[in-house]
Design a protein around this motif. Structure first.
Motif, PDB file in Angstrom:
ATOM      1  N   UNK A  19       0.727  -1.109   0.185  1.00 28.26           N
ATOM      2  CA  UNK A  19       0.038   0.244  -0.009  1.00 28.26           C
ATOM      3  C   UNK A  19       0.692   1.120  -0.024  1.00 28.26           C
ATOM      4  N   UNK A  20       2.318   1.080   0.325  1.00 28.82           N
ATOM      5  CA  UNK A  20       3.060   2.208   0.342  1.00 28.82           C
ATOM      6  C   UNK A  20       3.331   2.806  -1.134  1.00 28.82           C
ATOM      7  N   UNK A  21       2.647   2.148  -1.977  1.00 30.32           N
ATOM      8  CA  UNK A  21       2.937   2.514  -3.347  1.00 30.32           C
ATOM      9  C   UNK A  21       2.448   3.919  -3.479  1.00 30.32           C
ATOM     10  N   UNK A  22       1.214   4.198  -2.683  1.00 31.89           N
ATOM     11  CA  UNK A  22       0.775   5.721  -2.819  1.00 31.89           C
ATOM     12  C   UNK A  22       1.868   6.775  -2.642  1.00 31.89           C
ATOM     13  N   UNK A  23       3.005   6.278  -1.965  1.00 27.92           N
ATOM     14  CA  UNK A  23       3.970   7.499  -1.955  1.00 27.92           C
ATOM     15  C   UNK A  23       4.502   8.105  -3.373  1.00 27.92           C
ATOM     16  N   UNK A  24       4.207   7.141  -4.538  1.00 24.82           N
ATOM     17  CA  UNK A  24       4.475   7.506  -5.757  1.00 24.82           C
ATOM     18  C   UNK A  24       4.024   8.817  -6.160  1.00 24.82           C
ATOM     19  N   UNK A  25       2.919   9.102  -5.342  1.00 22.30           N
ATOM     20  CA  UNK A  25       2.094  10.276  -5.849  1.00 22.30           C
ATOM     21  C   UNK A  25       2.116  11.350  -4.954  1.00 22.30           C
ATOM     22  N   UNK A  26       2.911  11.182  -3.983  1.00 21.61           N
ATOM     23  CA  UNK A  26       3.148  12.407  -2.870  1.00 21.61           C
ATOM     24  C   UNK A  26       3.442  13.760  -3.735  1.00 21.61           C
ATOM     25  N   UNK A  27       4.342  13.735  -4.588  1.00 21.38           N
ATOM     26  CA  UNK A  27       4.722  14.878  -5.120  1.00 21.38           C
ATOM     27  C   UNK A  27       3.804  15.392  -5.984  1.00 21.38           C
ATOM     28  N   UNK A  28       2.838  14.472  -6.834  1.00 24.05           N
ATOM     29  CA  UNK A  28       1.898  15.313  -7.288  1.00 24.05           C
ATOM     30  C   UNK A  28       0.747  15.702  -6.694  1.00 24.05           C
ATOM     31  N   UNK A  29       0.493  14.855  -5.299  1.00 17.84           N
ATOM     32  CA  UNK A  29      -0.607  15.528  -4.602  1.00 17.84           C
ATOM     33  C   UNK A  29      -0.226  16.892  -4.263  1.00 17.84           C
ATOM     34  N   UNK A  30       1.139  16.883  -3.872  1.00 20.16           N
ATOM     35  CA  UNK A  30       1.581  18.208  -3.397  1.00 20.16           C
ATOM     36  C   UNK A  30       1.221  19.387  -4.288  1.00 20.16           C
ATOM     37  N   UNK A  31       1.652  19.252  -5.599  1.00 17.35           N
ATOM     38  CA  UNK A  31       1.752  20.076  -6.670  1.00 17.35           C
ATOM     39  C   UNK A  31       0.123  20.329  -6.931  1.00 17.35           C
ATOM     40  N   UNK A  32      -0.683  19.186  -6.693  1.00 17.36           N
ATOM     41  CA  UNK A  32      -2.221  19.531  -6.984  1.00 17.36           C
ATOM     42  C   UNK A  32      -2.873  20.471  -5.881  1.00 17.36           C
ATOM     43  N   UNK A  33      -2.133  20.463  -4.900  1.00 24.32           N
ATOM     44  CA  UNK A  33      -2.806  21.271  -3.725  1.00 24.32           C
ATOM     45  C   UNK A  33      -2.409  22.738  -3.936  1.00 24.32           C
ATOM     46  N   UNK A  34      -1.485  23.026  -4.811  1.00 23.85           N
ATOM     47  CA  UNK A  34      -0.802  24.493  -5.063  1.00 23.85           C
ATOM     48  C   UNK A  34       0.550  24.587  -4.928  1.00 23.85           C
ATOM     49  N   UNK A  35       1.186  23.611  -4.376  1.00 22.75           N
ATOM     50  CA  UNK A  35       2.858  23.656  -4.017  1.00 22.75           C
ATOM     51  C   UNK A  35       3.547  23.833  -5.241  1.00 22.75           C
TER      52      UNK A  35
END
Length: 424
Positions: free
Chosen positions: A254-270
């Motif tokens: 389930x830690x495969x979700x960490x592959x999307x942390x960067x995209x999650x941050x950018x999607x939030x406006x970072x």
């Protein structure tokens, strides 16, 4: 910490820490999702690349585990290091979908060679030293070193990117791969803890007595097939091993979700640079969780389950907070929640791995461990497929938040699936 003050075990711990510590000292970790996007790849294409990575490891996971029970485990780890460095070199030379795909295939091979092999080598070396109880602590520190260097790598990504763009980030990662190869050369050639004779009819009955070190000579092919059969048999038929294999796969996959942390941050406006720092927050969580594994290994399965349930709640809340676009401060708050959840999951995974090693009684230790790795790749593939499909209809933050339900499910399974402590 008494185990660390004993010279023979300390020597092994240092080697393990150096190996794991250099494995992911890769600044490209923080930016490769954004690298792909900046080269024109869609979220679906990025998910396909990650799926290629996982499928390659999936196909080779168990065969490579049996190979590690048949030939030199240290030799396989050296080969793994060389292949990993090659992946990033290809990305820099051919930054296209095809180049990224070929690199991920090579990285998948490297990962399959390392998965299960390293754990088996360390555990068998500790058995040879009559110190198997030090395994959880050593692996906790090794994983902690791995996460710490990931944090260093991620924090270095922003200044490296500012100085030389993706090229500098990528070639520094290649250089680290060469260093990682040198640490593999320093690993011990641990003897197999149990003779490599086939173990027939493994089941829930007490395990047979180990056979002595001198066994009838058999061909490499027969030995390989024997290890493969024996490891698969134990993973399927011994209940405590089977459940430990499944739980470990779920917690790690389930830690495969960490592959999307960067995209999650950018999607939030970072920004791109800030996204690297936010990903660093999650790595800090996994670092702390790993270092605490030597202490939490003594906790009951129910206590670990309660912690995992809390992790699921924090992960879901944190992901949704990032997507609320309420300002930079809320993005950081959301990632702190995600980081705590990530650390709890990492801690539980290290503990589950240590208890699985203690539960394995047959000779095919790397094969059994690789089966857990194989199943974790299935979980990872499910994560990638889910994100690829869900992001067509949902925001990135909502999609990632839904993955937190897997942590809640893991919490419910842990009381019965976590193997008992070695002393239980």
């Amino acid at each position: 910490m008494d185990w660390l003050r004993r010279e023979p075990v300390r020597d092994l711990a240092v080697r393990a820490v150096l190996f794991k510590g250099t494995r992911d000292l890769l600044p490209i970790y923080a930016l490769y999702g954004v690298l792909f996007a900046d080269h024109g790849l869609s979220t679906a294409q990025i998910s396909l690349l990650l799926a290629i990575w996982s499928v390659t490891a999936f196909v080779l996971e168990v065969p490579s585990g049996a190979w590690a029970d048949t030939v030199s485990r240290r030799g396989l780890l050296i080969l793994s290091c060389v292949l990993q460095a090659s992946c990033f070199a290809i990305w820099m030379v051919a930054p296209s979908f095809l180049g990224f795909a070929v690199g991920f295939m090579i990285w998948g091979v490297a990962g399959s060679l390392e998965s299960g092999t390293f754990e088996a080598l360390i555990y068998d070396d500790l058995v040879a030293r009559d110190k198997p109880s030090a395994y959880a602590s050593i692996m906790g520190w090794a994983r902690g070193a791995q996460e710490f260097t990931v944090l260093i790598a991620i924090l270095s990504a922003a200044p490296l990117f500012a100085l030389g763009g993706y090229a500098l980030v990528g070639w520094v990662s290649v250089g680290v791969g060469v260093l990682h190869t040198l640490t593999a050369l320093a690993l011990p050639s641990a003897p197999v803890a149990i003779s490599a004779t086939a173990v027939d009819d493994l089941d829930d009955d007490p395990a047979p007595e180990p056979v002595g070190p001198h066994v009838k000579s058999i061909s490499p092919q027969s030995r390989y097939l024997s290890m493969l059969k024996t490891g698969v048999s134990e993973a399927l038929h011994v209940r405590r091993v089977r459940r430990g294999v499944l739980l470990g796969a779920l917690l790690y996959g389930v830690t495969a979700f960490d592959e999307y942390f960067g995209l999650l941050a950018v999607s939030g406006g970072a920004s791109t640079s800030t996204s690297a720092l936010l990903v660093g927050v999650t790595v800090a969580g996994s670092l702390i969780g790993s270092l605490l594994a030597g202490h939490t290994e003594s906790l009951s399965s129910r206590t670990i389950a309660a912690a995992l349930f809390l992790a699921g709640i924090l992960f879901i809340a944190g992901s949704l907070t990032v997507g609320a676009t309420a300002g930079p401060a809320w993005i950081w708050i959301g990632f702190i929640g995600i980081g705590i959840a990530y650390g709890i999951d990492f801690n539980a995974e290290v503990v589950a791995g240590a208890r699985l090693q203690a539960a394995i009684e047959g000779p095919a230790r790397a094969t059994v461990t690789s089966i857990s790795g194989l199943l974790s790749e299935i979980v990872a593939l499910a994560v990638f497929a889910f994100v690829a499909i869900a992001t067509q209809h949902l925001s990135m933050s909502t999609t990632i938040a839904l993955l937190g339900t897997v942590l809640l499910a893991s919490a419910l399974l842990t009381p019965t699936w976590m193997p008992p402590r070695h002393s239980d």
